[in-house]
Design a protein around this motif. Sequence first.
Motif, short mmCIF file in Angstrom:
data_model
loop_
_atom_site.label_atom_id
_atom_site.label_comp_id
_atom_site.label_asym_id
_atom_site.label_seq_id
_atom_site.Cartn_x
_atom_site.Cartn_y
_atom_site.Cartn_z
N ILE A 117 0.84 -1.20 0.00
CA ILE A 117 0.00 0.00 0.00
C ILE A 117 0.88 1.25 0.00
CG2 ILE A 117 -1.67 1.34 1.36
CD1 ILE A 117 -2.81 -1.40 2.28
N LYS A 120 2.18 1.76 -3.43
CA LYS A 120 1.14 2.38 -4.26
C LYS A 120 1.11 3.89 -4.05
CE LYS A 120 -3.14 3.66 -5.58
NZ LYS A 120 -3.60 5.06 -5.58
N MET A 121 1.15 4.30 -2.80
CA MET A 121 1.11 5.72 -2.48
C MET A 121 2.34 6.45 -3.03
SD MET A 121 -0.22 5.36 1.48
CE MET A 121 -0.22 7.12 1.84
N LEU A 146 -1.03 -1.95 -5.76
CA LEU A 146 -2.30 -2.12 -5.05
C LEU A 146 -2.90 -3.50 -5.34
CD1 LEU A 146 -4.05 -0.47 -3.11
CD2 LEU A 146 -5.45 0.20 -5.06
N MET A 162 -7.52 3.39 -0.77
CA MET A 162 -6.73 3.76 -1.94
C MET A 162 -7.58 3.75 -3.21
SD MET A 162 -3.56 4.36 -0.96
CE MET A 162 -4.35 5.14 0.47
N GLU A 165 -9.87 6.81 -3.09
CA GLU A 165 -9.15 8.04 -3.46
C GLU A 165 -9.01 8.15 -4.97
OE1 GLU A 165 -6.14 8.63 0.38
OE2 GLU A 165 -5.36 8.10 -1.59
N ASP A 166 -8.63 7.04 -5.60
CA ASP A 166 -8.42 7.06 -7.05
C ASP A 166 -9.69 7.47 -7.78
OD1 ASP A 166 -5.78 6.34 -6.72
OD2 ASP A 166 -6.08 4.24 -7.23
#
Length: 218
Positions: A117, A120-121, A146, A162, A165-166
């Motif tokens: 994760i 990914k960030m 992710l 996540m 958010e996307d």
Amino acid sequence: MKTLQKTILTLAISLSTTYTFAQTAYEKAMMPKVQTIEMPKPNPDDYTAQANDFARIGDKEKTLWQPYYYAAFSILKKGRTLMQQNQIAQLDEVAKEAQNYIDKAEALSPNNAEIYILKKMNHGLKMMVNPMERYQTEGLAAQNALAEAKKLDPENPRITIMEAEDLYFTPEQFGGSKTKGIELFKKALEQFKTYKIKSSLDPNWGQGEANYFISQAK
């Protein structure tokens, strides 16, 4: 023989007490910082100070992944703050610093969804330097990280955050949707009700963010 048994028992108790003390000392150092990990900082450099605190604990403990995880997470929060302040030019350097801590955490805990994760960030942060040019590299790398996290821990609510958010921040012409993003934030809150972390120092952030975006929609 009785003397030997007594000596072994005394040594075992001594080692157990030392181990318990070491763990307690570690928890005492970590817990206050972990409990406030989601609190926003007034200055981006405050996140660097927070990361340094976690890194010092990690360097001392040497075998535990959580300190380096939280050091990376702190730097990523710094990056997101800089992005909100439109200081995009600093993001590559911030991402490099975060990656250093991510690598240290992963070396101690491979195949860890929480670390994927963070990956990914971090890829997402680097993409924001130039989204049009970097989507095919950093954007896809973020998606792959992710996806790997989801294979390892499909019910992890931070994965859902996540994804939320996307959807929330992607323009509709590129497949985004604030409405669907809010639905995923709500799903994440439901997951938090049943998701069990392995220890009190494992990542447990995300509920505050989900609640914030849901309240904004209202």
